[in-house]
Motif scaffolding. Structure first.
Motif: not given
Length: 319
Positions: A21-23, A94-111, A262-265
């Motif tokens: 879902v993240f990806t 893949v986390a670098q892709l996910v971090r573009h979602l609003p809220g930079r923390f999503w990349g770490v959450a994915y990992q 809180f902005t995407p990247a």
């Protein structure tokens, strides 16, 4: 199958589903960002040296590719589990892709979701704390060196040498701070936690690993600076030196964008900060640079994330 084994299998299923879902969300979001920016970039590309711009794009991609090795080195140091390079590279790209979602923390959450049970969550957070601190340090060091060289060669070399010296003493100083950690004054709020993690990391990082890590970071920055120097040479009315000046301003704007969690990247914030810092350049150069920097970042992450997803799918197919 034992109860523990069944529980682990169920846990792996929801972790995989969450990662998917993240990806997918990140791919859709990043694809839309590229779609919006592409017409402006395509129009500006008519006025530049296309082969040189292609070289700049490849250099920028090569610099971004070094992030996989940085992540791999730190995971080996700060996380108990041993993972192959293909695994850690896939996690990072893949986390670098996910971090573009609003809220930079999503990349770490994915990992964390993808490696739950294999890598400790606090270890992953520690890795990203060190990556962020290192990126900030190299940004300030490289930008200061660029502007120091504009004054004179002596100023530039002195600035470069000071930065290198600080890196050289970071490991022994980190170990000393680790022994004195409980006596040091603590920064307020969340900065105190980051301070604690950085001292912990510096105290535990082995000298050989630190050298390897800093060398990889340095190579990545050489590719990155080289890409912008070539961009300056490829754009009408600019030269390589002005390209480096632009990347100096753009990198300082990155720090501002990084703080805007809180902005995407850092989307939007970085560009506004850049336009304010680089106001000495013509409007067309500023517009091109702002769009180019954003599209380079997005395309790098799409390419590297796509390769990582293909590698992940191939490994799963072989099981």
């Amino acid at each position: 199958m034992s109860a523990a084994g069944e529980a682990k299998r169920k846990r792996a299923r929801w972790q995989t589903a969450l990662a998917i879902v993240f990806t997918l969300a990140a791919l859709v979001w990043v694809g839309d960002l590229v779609r919006v920016a592409w017409p402006t970039l395509a129009d500006a590309m008519r006025h530049v040296d296309a082969p040189m711009m292609g070289m700049a794009a490849l250099a920028c991609l090569a610099g971004a590719a070094t992030h996989g090795e940085m992540f791999h080195i730190l995971v080996r140091e700060f996380c108990a589990a041993r993972m192959s390079r293909s695994q850690t590279y896939s996690l990072q790209f893949v986390a670098q892709l996910v971090r573009h979602l609003p809220g930079r923390f999503w990349g770490v959450a994915y990992q964390i979701a993808q490696t739950r049970g294999d890598l400790p969550a606090n270890g992953i957070v520690l890795v990203h704390t060190v990556l962020a601190a290192t990126a900030t340090y190299f940004t300030v060091w490289c930008v200061a060196t660029i502007f120091a060289f504009e004054r004179s060669v002596i100023h530039g070399l002195a600035c470069f040498a000071c930065g290198a010296l600080l890196l050289a003493v970071s490991v022994p100083c980190g170990r000393m701070l680790g022994r004195l950690g409980h006596r040091l004054p603590t920064l307020p709020g969340g900065f105190g936690n980051a301070q604690k993690r950085l001292i912990e990391a510096a105290a535990s990082l082995r000298g050989r690993s630190a050298i390897a890590f800093y060398l990889v970071v340095g190579v990545g920055w050489l590719f990155y600076l080289g890409a912008w120097a070539v961009f300056g040479a490829a754009y009408p009315g600019l030269d390589a030196g002005q390209g480096l000046r632009l990347v100096g301003y753009y990198s300082l704007a990155w720090i501002v964008g990084f703080v805007a969690v809180f902005t995407p990247a850092g989307l939007g914030v970085r560009e506004v900060a850049f336009l304010g810092l680089a106001s000495e350049f013509p409007a067309d150069v500023l517009a091109m640079t702002a769009v180019l920097g954003r599209v380079w970042l997005l395309l790098n992450d799409i390419v590297l994330g796509g390769v990582a997803l293909l590698m992940t799918g191939k490994r799963h197919g072989e099981r």
